[in-house]
Design an enzyme around this catalytic site. Structure first.
Site, PDB file in Angstrom:
ATOM      1  N   SER A 265      59.157  62.630  63.441  1.00 12.16           N
ATOM      2  CA  SER A 265      59.226  62.260  61.963  1.00 12.16           C
ATOM      3  C   SER A 265      57.977  61.833  61.444  1.00 12.16           C
ATOM      4  O   SER A 265      57.653  60.388  62.230  1.00 12.16           O
ATOM      5  CB  SER A 265      60.791  61.565  61.696  1.00 12.16           C
ATOM      6  OG  SER A 265      60.620  61.300  60.319  1.00 12.16           O
ATOM      7  N   HIS A 266      57.427  62.360  60.584  1.00 10.15           N
ATOM      8  CA  HIS A 266      56.443  61.705  60.000  1.00 10.15           C
ATOM      9  C   HIS A 266      56.207  61.767  58.545  1.00 10.15           C
ATOM     10  O   HIS A 266      55.177  61.321  57.858  1.00 10.15           O
ATOM     11  CB  HIS A 266      54.934  62.209  60.628  1.00 10.15           C
ATOM     12  CG  HIS A 266      54.606  63.252  60.120  1.00 10.15           C
ATOM     13  ND1 HIS A 266      55.150  64.748  60.696  1.00 10.15           N
ATOM     14  CD2 HIS A 266      53.623  63.864  59.262  1.00 10.15           C
ATOM     15  CE1 HIS A 266      54.823  65.626  60.175  1.00 10.15           C
ATOM     16  NE2 HIS A 266      53.817  65.324  59.350  1.00 10.15           N
ATOM     17  N   ARG A 267      57.087  62.516  57.809  1.00  5.98           N
ATOM     18  CA  ARG A 267      57.023  62.930  56.582  1.00  5.98           C
ATOM     19  C   ARG A 267      57.274  61.520  55.409  1.00  5.98           C
ATOM     20  O   ARG A 267      58.349  60.731  55.828  1.00  5.98           O
ATOM     21  CB  ARG A 267      57.939  63.922  56.122  1.00  5.98           C
ATOM     22  CG  ARG A 267      57.641  65.386  56.425  1.00  5.98           C
ATOM     23  CD  ARG A 267      57.259  66.047  55.146  1.00  5.98           C
ATOM     24  NE  ARG A 267      55.945  66.781  55.251  1.00  5.98           N
ATOM     25  CZ  ARG A 267      55.691  67.780  55.961  1.00  5.98           C
ATOM     26  NH1 ARG A 267      56.579  68.264  56.807  1.00  5.98           N
ATOM     27  NH2 ARG A 267      54.408  68.153  55.905  1.00  5.98           N
TER      28      ARG A 267
ATOM     29  N   ASP B 163      60.940  66.689  60.965  1.00  5.27           N
ATOM     30  CA  ASP B 163      60.543  66.851  59.764  1.00  5.27           C
ATOM     31  C   ASP B 163      59.276  67.630  59.500  1.00  5.27           C
ATOM     32  O   ASP B 163      58.735  67.582  58.669  1.00  5.27           O
ATOM     33  CB  ASP B 163      60.712  65.820  58.893  1.00  5.27           C
ATOM     34  CG  ASP B 163      59.704  64.715  59.051  1.00  5.27           C
ATOM     35  OD1 ASP B 163      58.990  64.756  59.984  1.00  5.27           O
ATOM     36  OD2 ASP B 163      60.033  63.201  58.834  1.00  5.27           O
TER      37      ASP B 163
END
Ligand code: UD1
Length: 363
Positions: A213-215, A285
């Site tokens: 997850s990095h969004r 994501d």
């Protein structure tokens, strides 16, 4: 023909690895790295492992606000374009590096080829959507990865030529997936750099979920990120979670609450392909990872409002909000229909098609 390729972020290194060799058979390629990603494990490892030629220019831009980052890239790029006078600028995907390349080349009237054109998540508040719309409308050659992408471009009446060539990430996955297939769990396990102190939870026999997850939409508000962690913590096997630099300091402060999640430093592409291929399921994501999961036939839950619609074919992927219950239900219930062909992204020979069309454009 002199082609100037712009890369800057992880997914672009992977795409360039698939196309660069093909370009260099009959053309001169000038490779420009904007420096958007600069950590060793976000950049150098990809060049080394994937055999991407050393960039001819590194603009060294690094992090900043969107405007700062993009403006600095444009200033650096303008100098390089004036100095090198390429016949065409080749851009990948939808990052700020893509946007900077598109605006700068267009202002100098240099034709642009855009690879992975026509992707629309229909969310104009997403930086990537803004970048891809601008790049598409400034490009002379638009290479869509899918029929849907091609149709989006035709519907928007873009000025350039539209071609559906399949997805270059599929080319990369086939090529580098073979390397991953030749190596075993021990090899990949030893290469992991732990952030949390539970690496020994991960073993070949119990299997794992592979998650990222990095969004900004999931990570800017830390309660959303914790909802994702809380869901992953309840899964029935350990979760391998390479943490993007954007969330690492937060992860370091909370990992003890989530003993089922094995947090590690970002992994290289071939390592990521291995852990994806052998995962029970994926939760992510990332635009690239949910596409890779589909191509590899691994069920996926994508924590985004929208993404690659094509990956929903045969129920291989579902989109959910960053809500603990919704994620857990989706992970438990995602059940692909294996009888439906996974053929939405072409045949894995996109690079050849792209370069053939680029060469034809020059004549
Ligand atoms: C960018 C892309 C995104 C893509 C992702 C792939 C844009 C708008 N977004 O997002 O579409 O999915 O790359 O990974 O271009 N940082 C480091 N070291 C690095 C790189 C980043 O510490 O080598 C940190 C910095 O704090 C930076 C933050 O990560 O501010 C975000 O990096 P940035 O390049 O702005 O966006 P990504 O989230 O990586």
């Amino acid at each position: 023909m002199k082609i100037l390729t712009v890369v800057g972020a992880r997914p672009q290194f992977i795409k360039a690895a698939a196309v660069s060799d093909e370009i260099r058979k009959d053309n001169t390629e000038i490779l420009v790295h904007t420096g958007q990603h600069y950590d060793e494990n976000m950049s150098k490892v990809f060049f080394d492992e994937l055999g991407i030629p050393k960039p001819d220019y590194n603009l060294g831009v690094g992090s900043g606000s969107h405007a700062q980052q993009t403006a600095q890239m444009m200033l650096g790029m303008e100098k390089v374009l004036l100095e090198t006078q390429p016949d065409m600028v080749l851009l990948y995907g939808d990052t700020n590096s893509t946007l900077a390349g598109a605006i700068t080349a267009a202002k100098l009237n240099i034709p642009i080829a855009h690879v992975e054109a026509g992707v629309r998540f229909h969310l104009m508040d997403m930086p990537e959507e803004q970048n891809r719309v601008v790049a598409d409308h400034l490009s002379s050659l638009l290479f869509a990865s899918t029929l849907l992408g091609q149709q989006n471009l035709l519907d928007e009446k873009v000025a350039g030529e539209v071609h559906n060539v399949g997805d270059v990430m599929y080319d990369a996955l086939i090529r580098f997936g073979r390397i991953a297939d030749g190596l075993d769990f021990e090899h990949f396990y030893k290469r992991l750099t732990p952030i949390s102190h539970n690496l020994d939870k991960l073993d070949k026999n119990s299997g794992w979920y592979y998650c990222t997850s990095h969004r900004p939409e999931n990570t800017d508000d830390k309660s959303k990120l914790e909802n994702i962690f809380a869901a992953l913590n309840e899964l029935d096997a350990p979760v391998l979670f390479p943490a993007h630099p954007r969330i690492q300091s937060f992860v370091s402060s909370v990992y003890e609450k989530y003993p089922n999640i094995v947090f590690v430093q970002p992994v290289s592409y071939i390592d990521s392909v291995y852990f994806t291929k052998h995962a029970k399921k994926i939760v992510t994501d990332s635009g690239g990872l949910h596409k890779e999961a589909y191509l590899l036939g691994i069920p996926c839950v994508t924590v985004l409002r929208s993404g690659w619609e094509e990956t929903k074919t045969g129920n291989w992927n579902v989109f959910v909000s960053p809500d603990k219950r919704a994620i857990l239900d989706a992970v438990r219930n995602v059940t692909p229909d294996v009888s439906v062909a996974r053929d939405q992204f072409g045949d894995g020979c996109s690079a050849k098609k792209i370069v053939g069309i680029v060469d034809g454009f020059a004549r």
